[in-house]
Design a protein around this motif. Structure first.
Motif, mmCIF file in Angstrom:
data_model
loop_
_atom_site.group_PDB
_atom_site.id
_atom_site.type_symbol
_atom_site.label_atom_id
_atom_site.label_comp_id
_atom_site.label_asym_id
_atom_site.label_seq_id
_atom_site.Cartn_x
_atom_site.Cartn_y
_atom_site.Cartn_z
ATOM 1 N N GLY A 105 0.826 -1.207 0.000
ATOM 2 C CA GLY A 105 0.000 0.000 0.000
ATOM 3 C C GLY A 105 0.856 1.252 0.000
ATOM 4 O O GLY A 105 2.020 1.241 0.438
ATOM 5 N N ALA A 106 0.236 2.340 -0.481
ATOM 6 C CA ALA A 106 0.923 3.633 -0.466
ATOM 7 C C ALA A 106 1.236 4.046 0.963
ATOM 8 O O ALA A 106 2.186 4.784 1.218
ATOM 9 C CB ALA A 106 0.058 4.687 -1.151
ATOM 10 N N LYS A 107 0.438 3.559 1.890
ATOM 11 C CA LYS A 107 0.686 3.870 3.300
ATOM 12 C C LYS A 107 2.095 3.436 3.695
ATOM 13 O O LYS A 107 2.833 4.178 4.336
ATOM 14 C CB LYS A 107 -0.340 3.110 4.146
ATOM 15 N N ALA A 209 5.484 13.589 -2.609
ATOM 16 C CA ALA A 209 4.304 13.989 -3.394
ATOM 17 C C ALA A 209 3.388 12.777 -3.500
ATOM 18 O O ALA A 209 3.696 11.806 -4.193
ATOM 19 C CB ALA A 209 4.744 14.459 -4.775
ATOM 20 N N ASP A 210 2.281 12.836 -2.795
ATOM 21 C CA ASP A 210 1.362 11.691 -2.728
ATOM 22 C C ASP A 210 0.317 11.840 -3.833
ATOM 23 O O ASP A 210 -0.542 12.723 -3.774
ATOM 24 C CB ASP A 210 0.723 11.681 -1.331
ATOM 25 N N GLU A 211 0.428 10.962 -4.833
ATOM 26 C CA GLU A 211 -0.417 11.093 -6.025
ATOM 27 C C GLU A 211 -1.430 9.958 -6.119
ATOM 28 O O GLU A 211 -1.892 9.596 -7.205
ATOM 29 C CB GLU A 211 0.478 11.162 -7.269
ATOM 30 N N ILE A 212 -1.801 9.400 -4.962
ATOM 31 C CA ILE A 212 -2.667 8.217 -4.947
ATOM 32 C C ILE A 212 -4.031 8.453 -5.614
ATOM 33 O O ILE A 212 -4.634 7.526 -6.128
ATOM 34 C CB ILE A 212 -2.814 7.683 -3.495
ATOM 35 N N TYR A 213 -4.495 9.713 -5.634
ATOM 36 C CA TYR A 213 -5.801 9.998 -6.281
ATOM 37 C C TYR A 213 -5.643 10.511 -7.713
ATOM 38 O O TYR A 213 -6.574 11.089 -8.270
ATOM 39 C CB TYR A 213 -6.590 11.023 -5.451
ATOM 40 N N GLU A 214 -4.470 10.287 -8.298
ATOM 41 C CA GLU A 214 -4.187 10.809 -9.634
ATOM 42 C C GLU A 214 -5.318 10.569 -10.638
ATOM 43 O O GLU A 214 -5.684 11.453 -11.407
ATOM 44 C CB GLU A 214 -2.906 10.141 -10.161
ATOM 45 N N MET A 241 -2.352 1.279 -6.218
ATOM 46 C CA MET A 241 -3.496 0.716 -6.945
ATOM 47 C C MET A 241 -4.828 0.970 -6.244
ATOM 48 O O MET A 241 -5.885 0.834 -6.849
ATOM 49 C CB MET A 241 -3.339 -0.813 -7.096
ATOM 50 N N SER A 242 -4.783 1.319 -4.953
ATOM 51 C CA SER A 242 -6.005 1.314 -4.133
ATOM 52 C C SER A 242 -7.149 2.120 -4.720
ATOM 53 O O SER A 242 -8.282 1.637 -4.777
ATOM 54 C CB SER A 242 -5.698 1.867 -2.739
ATOM 55 N N LYS A 243 -6.878 3.349 -5.095
ATOM 56 C CA LYS A 243 -7.984 4.250 -5.453
ATOM 57 C C LYS A 243 -8.352 4.133 -6.929
ATOM 58 O O LYS A 243 -9.507 3.897 -7.259
ATOM 59 C CB LYS A 243 -7.623 5.696 -5.109
HETATM 60 N N1 PMP Z 1 -2.414 8.583 0.791
HETATM 61 C C1 PMP Z 1 -3.642 9.118 0.858
HETATM 62 C C2 PMP Z 1 -3.794 10.595 0.697
HETATM 63 C C3 PMP Z 1 -4.758 8.302 1.098
HETATM 64 O O1 PMP Z 1 -5.965 8.826 1.168
HETATM 65 C C4 PMP Z 1 -4.569 6.916 1.252
HETATM 66 C C5 PMP Z 1 -5.775 6.055 1.489
HETATM 67 N N2 PMP Z 1 -5.743 5.233 2.546
HETATM 68 C C6 PMP Z 1 -3.257 6.413 1.184
HETATM 69 C C7 PMP Z 1 -2.209 7.274 0.950
HETATM 70 C C8 PMP Z 1 -2.914 4.977 1.382
HETATM 71 O O2 PMP Z 1 -3.446 4.134 0.429
HETATM 72 P P1 PMP Z 1 -3.096 2.593 0.376
HETATM 73 O O3 PMP Z 1 -2.226 2.272 1.518
HETATM 74 O O4 PMP Z 1 -4.404 1.892 0.412
HETATM 75 O O5 PMP Z 1 -2.393 2.416 -0.938
#
Ligand code: PMP
Ligand code: GLU
Length: 403
Positions: A105-107, A209-214, A241-243
């Motif tokens: 995860g991006a986390k 730079a957190d681009e998870i919602y790209e 990949m989450s979002k």
């Molecule tokens: N960054 C942001 C801004 C998020 O909203 C989220 C959602 N949980 C994450 C990172 C982490 O996403 P994930 O670990 O599911 O990839």
């Protein structure tokens, strides 16, 4: 004394850490639902769509082919190469497979980056409102969070000018998300170039730079800070990949960074979790290289829902908001309700308001306090049109009872 309940025996590190408010509100709504209440959960930021079929098929194939062994810590080459190609084509970020570290995860990617860059006492400037976990991760890394508040009038976006003034000799990292969780704001290319100009003058500052919602972006173009040559070496781009692919449970995120930073994160991850799930990595290859139509369709649905929610919010007095340009959150100011009561409960804070709405009409939201904005609440519109309409009707009823 019961040893099992003595919290002082836990580490200072964990005792100092707050629980994730987004996850806590979701837990509360699940508990109320288990008691038989018709809860509508708009607290968690999680796509309500199914993972696209071609991605599921790739995972099934990987299982059937016995792809069940440990992978390299930073991810299989096929995936890292696919990510590097994507970054070059879509984001104009020219890194090789060696610059990519795939994580759970991006986390985890965010945590890796902070753990590898921050020393005790280093300042981390977080653009605020900010995603809940940022400041807690900084705490774990023993850094000091410096919140830099974007003004409401600028859709909560921090300006280059503000950043310049906030930098001190102790600043080590600057971090933000765009599209933003929780505000839904998206930095324009011009704004990011101005920010880059400031950062170019400070050679020892890194940017996460957190681009998870790209891919959940309603503007015609998306611009990545990491594409600007003058600061490229110091930008750690985070995505996953989450979002975009509705894959929250598969746990695949990644970072793209200068090789020495990527190597440090590989070393850290190698001691803590190793490579993420082998099957999920194969699924992620299909996601990154595959048909983008399902992703685009989801983004269209989010846009429709955003407009639905904004329209319904307009009918509720005392709520001030702007039009978010991405992600799936609306983040209105609700402080007009502070000091009001329904005769039983008095609302003093956004926390109180969220609990009032949850307990009275079973709609779960997240308080803005969790994101550094105590006048706001966060509404996630990653939910069906039906649920959104019903939730907003309930909220309107509950708020109308406050005087
Ligand atoms: N960054 C942001 C801004 C998020 O909203 C989220 C959602 N949980 C994450 C990172 C982490 O996403 P994930 O670990 O599911 O990839
Ligand atoms: N990013 C989502 C949110 O903000 C998921 C929950 C979490 O991981 O905190 O709600």
């Amino acid at each position: 004394m019961s040893l099992t309940k003595d919290l002082t025996l836990l580490s200072d590190r964990i005792n100092a850490l707050s629980e994730s408010q987004t996850l806590a509100m979701s837990k509360k709504s699940r508990e109320l639902a288990a008691k038989g209440h018709q809860v509508i959960n708009l607290s968690i930021g999680e796509p309500d769509f199914q993972t696209p079929q071609h991605i599921k098929d790739a995972a099934k194939k990987a299982i059937d082919e016995g792809f069940s062994f440990y992978t390299p810590v930073s991810g299989i080459l096929e995936l890292r190469q696919a990510i590097a190609d994507k970054l070059r084509k879509e984001n104009n970020i020219d890194w090789k497979a060696d610059n990519i570290v795939v994580s759970t995860g991006a986390k985890q990617s965010l945590a890796n980056a902070l753990m590898c860059l921050v020393n005790p006492g280093d300042e981390v400037i977080i653009f605020s409102p900010y995603w809940v976990s940022y400041s807690e991760m900084v705490k774990l890394a023993e850094g000091e969070t410096v919140l830099l508040e974007g003004p409401f009038e600028n859709d909560f976006k921090v300006t280059a000018d503000q950043l310049e003034k906030a930098i001190t000799p102790r600043t080590k990292v600057v971090m933000y998300s765009s599209p933003s969780n929780p505000t839904g704001s998206v930095f324009t290319e011009k704004e990011l170039r101005e920010i880059a100009e400031v950062l170019a003058k400070h050679e020892n500052i890194f940017v996460i730079a957190d681009e998870i919602y790209e891919y959940i972006n309603y503007e015609p173009n998306y611009f990545s800070l990491g594409s600007i040559p003058s600061i490229k070496e110091r930008v750690i781009t985070i995505n996953g990949m989450s979002k975009g692919f509705a894959m929250t449970g598969w746990r695949v995120g990644y970072m793209a960074a200068a090789k020495w930073i990527a190597d440090a994160c590989d070393k850290l991850q190698g001691q803590i979790t190793s490579g993420t799930c082998s099957i999920s990595q194969k699924a992620a290859v299909a996601a990154v290289k595959g048909d983008m139509k399902p992703t685009q369709d989801m983004a269209k649905a989010y846009l429709r829902r955003r407009d639905l929610v904004l329209g319904l919010l307009k009918e509720i007095p005392g709520i001030r908001t702007f039009t978010p340009k991405g992600a799936f959150y609306v983040f209105p100011e609700v402080n007009d309700y502070f000091g009001k009561t329904d005769g039983e409960t008095t609302i003093h804070t956004a926390d109180d308001l969220c609990m009032y709405i949850l307990n009275k009409v079973y709609v779960s939201l997240v308080t803005g306090e969790a994101f550094g904005a105590p006048n706001c609440i966060r509404i996630s519109y990653a939910a069906s049109d039906e649920n959104l309409t019903e939730a907003l009707r309930r909220m309107k009823d509950a708020l109308a009872q406050l005087h």
